[in-house]
Design a protein around this motif. Structure first.
Motif, mmCIF file in Angstrom:
data_model
loop_
_atom_site.group_PDB
_atom_site.id
_atom_site.type_symbol
_atom_site.label_atom_id
_atom_site.label_comp_id
_atom_site.label_asym_id
_atom_site.label_seq_id
_atom_site.Cartn_x
_atom_site.Cartn_y
_atom_site.Cartn_z
ATOM 1 N N MET A 1 0.847 -1.182 0.000
ATOM 2 C CA MET A 1 0.000 0.000 0.000
ATOM 3 C C MET A 1 0.887 1.238 0.000
ATOM 4 S SD MET A 1 -3.197 1.260 0.199
ATOM 5 C CE MET A 1 -4.291 -0.014 0.740
ATOM 6 N N THR A 2 0.593 2.163 -0.865
ATOM 7 C CA THR A 2 1.304 3.435 -0.939
ATOM 8 C C THR A 2 0.427 4.505 -0.310
ATOM 9 O OG1 THR A 2 2.418 2.792 -2.990
ATOM 10 C CG2 THR A 2 2.346 5.142 -2.471
ATOM 11 N N HIS A 3 0.970 5.210 0.663
ATOM 12 C CA HIS A 3 0.224 6.265 1.348
ATOM 13 C C HIS A 3 0.784 7.621 0.945
ATOM 14 C CE1 HIS A 3 -1.105 8.334 5.321
ATOM 15 N NE2 HIS A 3 -1.872 8.651 4.308
ATOM 16 N N ILE A 4 -0.065 8.440 0.337
ATOM 17 C CA ILE A 4 0.303 9.792 -0.077
ATOM 18 C C ILE A 4 -0.431 10.796 0.794
ATOM 19 C CG2 ILE A 4 0.180 11.498 -1.947
ATOM 20 C CD1 ILE A 4 0.215 9.177 -3.918
ATOM 21 N N VAL A 5 0.279 11.786 1.283
ATOM 22 C CA VAL A 5 -0.347 12.924 1.947
ATOM 23 C C VAL A 5 -0.407 14.039 0.914
ATOM 24 C CG1 VAL A 5 -0.157 14.654 3.763
ATOM 25 C CG2 VAL A 5 0.438 12.275 4.250
ATOM 26 N N LEU A 6 -1.619 14.355 0.477
ATOM 27 C CA LEU A 6 -1.856 15.420 -0.506
ATOM 28 C C LEU A 6 -2.223 16.685 0.262
ATOM 29 C CD1 LEU A 6 -2.265 16.533 -3.364
ATOM 30 C CD2 LEU A 6 -4.583 15.608 -3.293
ATOM 31 N N VAL A 7 -1.330 17.640 0.248
ATOM 32 C CA VAL A 7 -1.506 18.878 1.008
ATOM 33 C C VAL A 7 -2.234 19.900 0.139
ATOM 34 C CG1 VAL A 7 -0.331 20.718 2.253
ATOM 35 C CG2 VAL A 7 0.634 18.395 2.245
ATOM 36 N N ILE A 8 -3.270 20.506 0.696
ATOM 37 C CA ILE A 8 -4.019 21.524 -0.029
ATOM 38 C C ILE A 8 -4.038 22.821 0.767
ATOM 39 C CG2 ILE A 8 -5.466 19.868 -1.267
ATOM 40 C CD1 ILE A 8 -7.678 20.636 0.846
ATOM 41 N N ASP A 9 -4.189 23.916 0.027
ATOM 42 C CA ASP A 9 -4.369 25.212 0.680
ATOM 43 C C ASP A 9 -5.802 25.662 0.432
ATOM 44 O OD1 ASP A 9 -4.321 26.107 -1.950
ATOM 45 O OD2 ASP A 9 -2.412 27.139 -1.772
ATOM 46 N N ASP A 10 -6.033 26.958 0.368
ATOM 47 C CA ASP A 10 -7.408 27.459 0.250
ATOM 48 C C ASP A 10 -7.857 27.695 -1.192
ATOM 49 O OD1 ASP A 10 -5.786 29.593 -0.252
ATOM 50 O OD2 ASP A 10 -6.746 30.948 1.165
ATOM 51 N N ASP A 11 -7.110 27.173 -2.162
ATOM 52 C CA ASP A 11 -7.436 27.383 -3.566
ATOM 53 C C ASP A 11 -7.997 26.088 -4.171
ATOM 54 O OD1 ASP A 11 -6.648 27.296 -6.574
ATOM 55 O OD2 ASP A 11 -6.558 29.429 -6.033
ATOM 56 N N GLU A 12 -9.265 26.116 -4.566
ATOM 57 C CA GLU A 12 -9.920 24.918 -5.106
ATOM 58 C C GLU A 12 -9.279 24.453 -6.401
ATOM 59 O OE1 GLU A 12 -14.210 24.759 -5.203
ATOM 60 O OE2 GLU A 12 -14.342 25.854 -3.306
ATOM 61 N N GLU A 13 -8.881 25.392 -7.256
ATOM 62 C CA GLU A 13 -8.256 25.021 -8.536
ATOM 63 C C GLU A 13 -6.954 24.278 -8.311
ATOM 64 O OE1 GLU A 13 -7.660 25.659 -12.923
ATOM 65 O OE2 GLU A 13 -9.304 26.520 -11.779
ATOM 66 N N ARG A 14 -6.107 24.764 -7.393
ATOM 67 C CA ARG A 14 -4.847 24.081 -7.091
ATOM 68 C C ARG A 14 -5.108 22.706 -6.485
ATOM 69 N NH1 ARG A 14 -2.714 29.192 -5.777
ATOM 70 N NH2 ARG A 14 -3.208 28.934 -3.580
ATOM 71 N N ALA A 15 -6.120 22.598 -5.631
ATOM 72 C CA ALA A 15 -6.460 21.304 -5.029
ATOM 73 C C ALA A 15 -6.890 20.310 -6.099
ATOM 74 C CB ALA A 15 -7.555 21.481 -3.984
ATOM 75 N N ARG A 16 -7.730 20.758 -7.013
ATOM 76 C CA ARG A 16 -8.197 19.891 -8.097
ATOM 77 C C ARG A 16 -7.024 19.475 -8.992
ATOM 78 N NH1 ARG A 16 -12.228 22.497 -9.504
ATOM 79 N NH2 ARG A 16 -11.194 24.051 -10.800
ATOM 80 N N THR A 17 -6.170 20.436 -9.354
ATOM 81 C CA THR A 17 -5.027 20.155 -10.214
ATOM 82 C C THR A 17 -4.079 19.148 -9.566
ATOM 83 O OG1 THR A 17 -5.162 22.325 -11.247
ATOM 84 C CG2 THR A 17 -3.051 21.190 -11.418
ATOM 85 N N ALA A 18 -3.780 19.333 -8.295
ATOM 86 C CA ALA A 18 -2.885 18.407 -7.593
ATOM 87 C C ALA A 18 -3.495 17.005 -7.535
ATOM 88 C CB ALA A 18 -2.584 18.919 -6.189
ATOM 89 N N ALA A 19 -4.787 16.916 -7.243
ATOM 90 C CA ALA A 19 -5.455 15.610 -7.197
ATOM 91 C C ALA A 19 -5.435 14.952 -8.575
ATOM 92 C CB ALA A 19 -6.884 15.765 -6.692
ATOM 93 N N GLU A 20 -5.667 15.728 -9.617
ATOM 94 C CA GLU A 20 -5.632 15.187 -10.979
ATOM 95 C C GLU A 20 -4.234 14.689 -11.324
ATOM 96 O OE1 GLU A 20 -7.098 18.518 -13.209
ATOM 97 O OE2 GLU A 20 -9.198 17.912 -12.944
ATOM 98 N N GLN A 21 -3.219 15.423 -10.888
ATOM 99 C CA GLN A 21 -1.853 15.009 -11.187
ATOM 100 C C GLN A 21 -1.491 13.730 -10.444
ATOM 101 O OE1 GLN A 21 0.742 18.414 -10.793
ATOM 102 N NE2 GLN A 21 -0.264 19.480 -12.462
ATOM 103 N N VAL A 22 -2.010 13.558 -9.239
ATOM 104 C CA VAL A 22 -1.791 12.302 -8.516
ATOM 105 C C VAL A 22 -2.440 11.150 -9.270
ATOM 106 C CG1 VAL A 22 -2.418 11.013 -6.427
ATOM 107 C CG2 VAL A 22 -1.449 13.309 -6.233
ATOM 108 N N THR A 23 -3.650 11.355 -9.752
ATOM 109 C CA THR A 23 -4.343 10.270 -10.457
ATOM 110 C C THR A 23 -3.727 10.001 -11.827
ATOM 111 O OG1 THR A 23 -6.043 11.726 -11.420
ATOM 112 C CG2 THR A 23 -6.515 10.736 -9.268
#
Length: 130
Positions: A1-23
């Motif tokens: 199992m690989t555990h990633i901590v995806l850190v987000i700030d208060d910007d929804e666009e950056r959060a979405r982009t980071a999640a998309e890049q992980v996937t």
């Protein structure tokens, strides 16, 4: 199992982009666990991570890709809390996205991303903000 901590700030666009890049990376989603982490620095309204728009945005993207997601929050100095949280949770990777700042802006305001990269003993995946 690989555990990633995806850190987000208060910007929804950056959060979405980071999640998309992980996937978009070549992970086995059946063996992937992502914790979406936000560090509150000023939470006068008492919001929780599940009420936080960027966290919901990242969670939705990850779950749509079949990834197991946990939402987590902490408060304090963001860089210190991120590094400590990842170590305490024995994360395999810290993933975060930064803002575009000039070198002078980084010197004056600091850079959470840079501080995490320099102070963590775990691999850090930096996702460009665009």
């Amino acid at each position: 199992m690989t555990h990633i901590v995806l850190v987000i700030d208060d910007d929804e666009e950056r959060a979405r982009t980071a999640a998309e890049q992980v996937t978009d990376l070549d992970w086995d989603t059946d063996a992937l666990d992502v914790t979406v982490l936000h560090v509150f620095t000023d939470n006068v309204e008492g919001a929780t991570i599940s009420q936080f728009g960027p966290a919901r945005e990242a969670r939705d993207v990850l779950e749509a890709a079949g990834v197991d997601v946990t939402l987590a929050e902490t408060s304090g100095d963001p860089a210190d809390k991120i590094v400590t949280y990842a170590a305490d949770e024995d994360a395999d990777v810290i993933c975060l996205s930064g803002r575009k700042r000039s070198p002078a802006g980084k010197a004056v305001f600091g850079s959470v991303s840079q501080s995490v990269m320099l102070n963590s003993d775990r691999p850090v995946l930096f996702c460009p903000p665009e």
